[in-house]
Design a protein around this motif. Structure first.
Motif, PDB file in Angstrom:
ATOM      1  N   ARG A   1     -19.655  -3.276  28.948  1.00 17.79           N
ATOM      2  CA  ARG A   1     -20.741  -3.517  28.212  1.00 17.79           C
ATOM      3  C   ARG A   1     -21.717  -4.614  28.781  1.00 17.79           C
ATOM      4  N   GLY A   2     -21.273  -5.524  29.691  1.00 19.70           N
ATOM      5  CA  GLY A   2     -21.910  -6.498  30.082  1.00 19.70           C
ATOM      6  C   GLY A   2     -21.636  -7.685  29.517  1.00 19.70           C
ATOM      7  N   PHE A   3     -20.643  -7.859  28.707  1.00 16.08           N
ATOM      8  CA  PHE A   3     -20.484  -9.158  27.930  1.00 16.08           C
ATOM      9  C   PHE A   3     -19.322 -10.049  28.303  1.00 16.08           C
ATOM     10  N   TYR A   4     -18.495  -9.568  29.454  1.00 10.29           N
ATOM     11  CA  TYR A   4     -17.348 -10.017  29.960  1.00 10.29           C
ATOM     12  C   TYR A   4     -17.438 -10.192  31.452  1.00 10.29           C
ATOM     13  N   PRO A   5     -18.163 -10.679  32.123  1.00 13.26           N
ATOM     14  CA  PRO A   5     -18.291 -10.682  33.582  1.00 13.26           C
ATOM     15  C   PRO A   5     -16.725 -10.974  34.371  1.00 13.26           C
ATOM     16  N   ALA A   6     -16.325 -10.424  35.455  1.00 14.82           N
ATOM     17  CA  ALA A   6     -15.136 -10.699  35.977  1.00 14.82           C
ATOM     18  C   ALA A   6     -15.261 -12.149  36.697  1.00 14.82           C
ATOM     19  N   PRO A   7     -13.990 -12.750  36.581  1.00 18.95           N
ATOM     20  CA  PRO A   7     -14.151 -14.340  37.169  1.00 18.95           C
ATOM     21  C   PRO A   7     -14.262 -14.148  38.501  1.00 18.95           C
ATOM     22  N   PRO A   8     -14.657 -15.305  39.242  1.00 18.96           N
ATOM     23  CA  PRO A   8     -14.873 -15.564  40.722  1.00 18.96           C
ATOM     24  C   PRO A   8     -13.728 -15.061  41.441  1.00 18.96           C
ATOM     25  N   GLY A   9     -13.923 -14.143  42.502  1.00 14.78           N
ATOM     26  CA  GLY A   9     -12.892 -13.597  43.187  1.00 14.78           C
ATOM     27  C   GLY A   9     -12.277 -12.139  43.015  1.00 14.78           C
ATOM     28  N   ALA A  10     -12.684 -11.671  41.659  1.00 14.07           N
ATOM     29  CA  ALA A  10     -12.222 -10.566  41.360  1.00 14.07           C
ATOM     30  C   ALA A  10     -13.279  -9.474  41.415  1.00 14.07           C
ATOM     31  N   PRO A  11     -12.876  -8.108  41.782  1.00 14.94           N
ATOM     32  CA  PRO A  11     -13.876  -7.152  41.793  1.00 14.94           C
ATOM     33  C   PRO A  11     -15.065  -7.105  40.726  1.00 14.94           C
ATOM     34  N   ALA A  12     -16.373  -7.247  41.064  1.00 13.62           N
ATOM     35  CA  ALA A  12     -17.210  -7.237  39.989  1.00 13.62           C
ATOM     36  C   ALA A  12     -17.293  -6.186  39.038  1.00 13.62           C
ATOM     37  N   ASP A  13     -17.309  -4.922  39.555  1.00 16.28           N
ATOM     38  CA  ASP A  13     -17.457  -3.715  38.975  1.00 16.28           C
ATOM     39  C   ASP A  13     -16.312  -2.843  38.877  1.00 16.28           C
ATOM     40  N   ILE A  14     -15.106  -3.271  39.057  1.00 16.57           N
ATOM     41  CA  ILE A  14     -13.837  -2.299  38.979  1.00 16.57           C
ATOM     42  C   ILE A  14     -13.240  -3.084  37.811  1.00 16.57           C
ATOM     43  N   PRO A  15     -13.169  -2.463  36.531  1.00 19.01           N
ATOM     44  CA  PRO A  15     -12.192  -3.078  35.540  1.00 19.01           C
ATOM     45  C   PRO A  15     -10.867  -2.874  35.854  1.00 19.01           C
ATOM     46  N   GLY A  16     -10.145  -3.390  34.795  1.00 21.08           N
ATOM     47  CA  GLY A  16      -8.676  -3.204  34.748  1.00 21.08           C
ATOM     48  C   GLY A  16      -7.704  -4.325  35.185  1.00 21.08           C
ATOM     49  N   VAL A  17      -6.969  -4.747  34.141  1.00 24.48           N
ATOM     50  CA  VAL A  17      -6.481  -6.143  34.474  1.00 24.48           C
ATOM     51  C   VAL A  17      -4.831  -6.050  34.554  1.00 24.48           C
TER      52      VAL A  17
END
Length: 321
Positions: free
Chosen positions: A48-64
């Protein structure tokens, strides 16, 4: 490789299957051929655009969180070998055929578990162990309350608290879900749509509360906490902290909170060691069990998100790669 990307902030339909270049592991990283990836609420917030990935992580691929097989090791990795099966906590990038993970954030798949079951574990196990047992210092015979008892974190929290000797209480949004919580080990579950948990638990009192709601729940939680109680916040619908300060002082309460995704790798590696030592044995003894609600193929990530947002599920939703 195939991966799910967030094409733009928005509804589940913005999740698109694309073909991209696979990542390469750094010095202390491993490349994992992903077998399954777990869904989490933070994936929805990121979409939704409310929780950007931290630096170093893929910016547009979710999944933790993922499970899979190690395909390649960085030159400084010593504890893992190519071909070993692992599950891992990530900062992002899990909705893909391949992902890199810090070697210290990987754990062996517990004996007897499938890749799908293993993918449901890292985020919940790490979050619950750190917040309930490290920060909250939950002890045997204490009273413990977790909201959202049928969420991935709620299911893990109920089972772990129970197996370590606590008296477990929970809230959920239907009588059916409350029955599931008692099946997982809760002494009592309160349907928050028909009952007020503050009134129902006032005479019992809580020593530790894991709160992922915030808002006016905090005032209610302070009211039902015993002296020296510990309230841990891991999510909130509003930024404001509500509560009677004098009540906090008189009861000598400890109110704390945490986020896990942005913590440094040394912290996550140390936490992984604790989870391996304390949580994994309980899973291998079948005293704590993964609860998987439904499995979707990777290309149906949008449908998986729709299901999660509906709130009807109990336990984890998994993408199979």
């Amino acid at each position: 490789m195939k991966a799910i990307i967030i094409s733009q902030p928005g509804n589940p339909e913005v999740l698109k299957l694309v073909e991209i270049r696979p990542p390469a592991p750094g010095l202390n990283e491993v490349l994992i051929r992903v077998k399954a990836a777990g869904l989490n609420r933070l994936d929805i917030a990121q979409r939704r655009g409310f929780y950007p990935a931290p630096p170093g992580a893929p910016a547009d691929i979710p999944g933790v969180e993922v499970s899979g097989i190690i395909e390649q090791c960085g030159t400084e990795v010593t504890q893992w070998k190519v071909g070993e099966s692992v599950c891992a906590l990530l900062s992002g990038g899990g909705y893909a055929e391949y992902v890199v993970a810090d070697s210290g954030s990987c754990l062996p798949i517990p004996k007897g578990l499938s890749f799908i079951q293993a993918a449901s574990l890292p985020e919940a196990a790490f979050t619950v162990w750190h917040n309930v047992f490290q920060r909250g210092q939950l002890k045997s015979d204490e009273n413990f309350l977790v909201h959202g008892g049928t969420s991935g974190i709620g299911v893990m929290a109920i089972q772990l608290a129970k197996v370590f000797g606590a008296h477990v209480f929970s809230t959920a949004g239907s009588d059916e879900k409350c029955h599931a919580c008692t099946d997982f080990g809760a002494t009592r579950c309160i349907n928050y749509k028909t009952h007020d948990f503050e009134k129902d638990l006032q005479s019992i009192g809580m020593d530790v509360i894991l709160d992922m709601i915030g808002g006016d729940y905090i005032t209610k939680e302070i009211n039902i906490m015993r002296p020296e109680g510990r309230l841990i916040l891991i999510n909130a619908k509003t930024k404001e902290l509500q509560g009677n300060v004098f009540n906090i002082m008189q009861k000598r309460l400890n109110i704390t909170g945490s986020t896990l995704r942005s913590r440094d790798l040394l912290f996550k590696s140390a936490l992984a060691s604790e989870v391996l030592a304390h949580v994994w044995p309980k899973i291998e003894e079948a005293k704590v069990k993964p609860v998987v609600y439904k499995v979707f193929p990777l290309y149906e990530a949008a449908k998986a998100h729709q299901l999660m947002e509906s709130g009807i599920h109990t336990g984890k939703i998994i993408l199979e790669v």
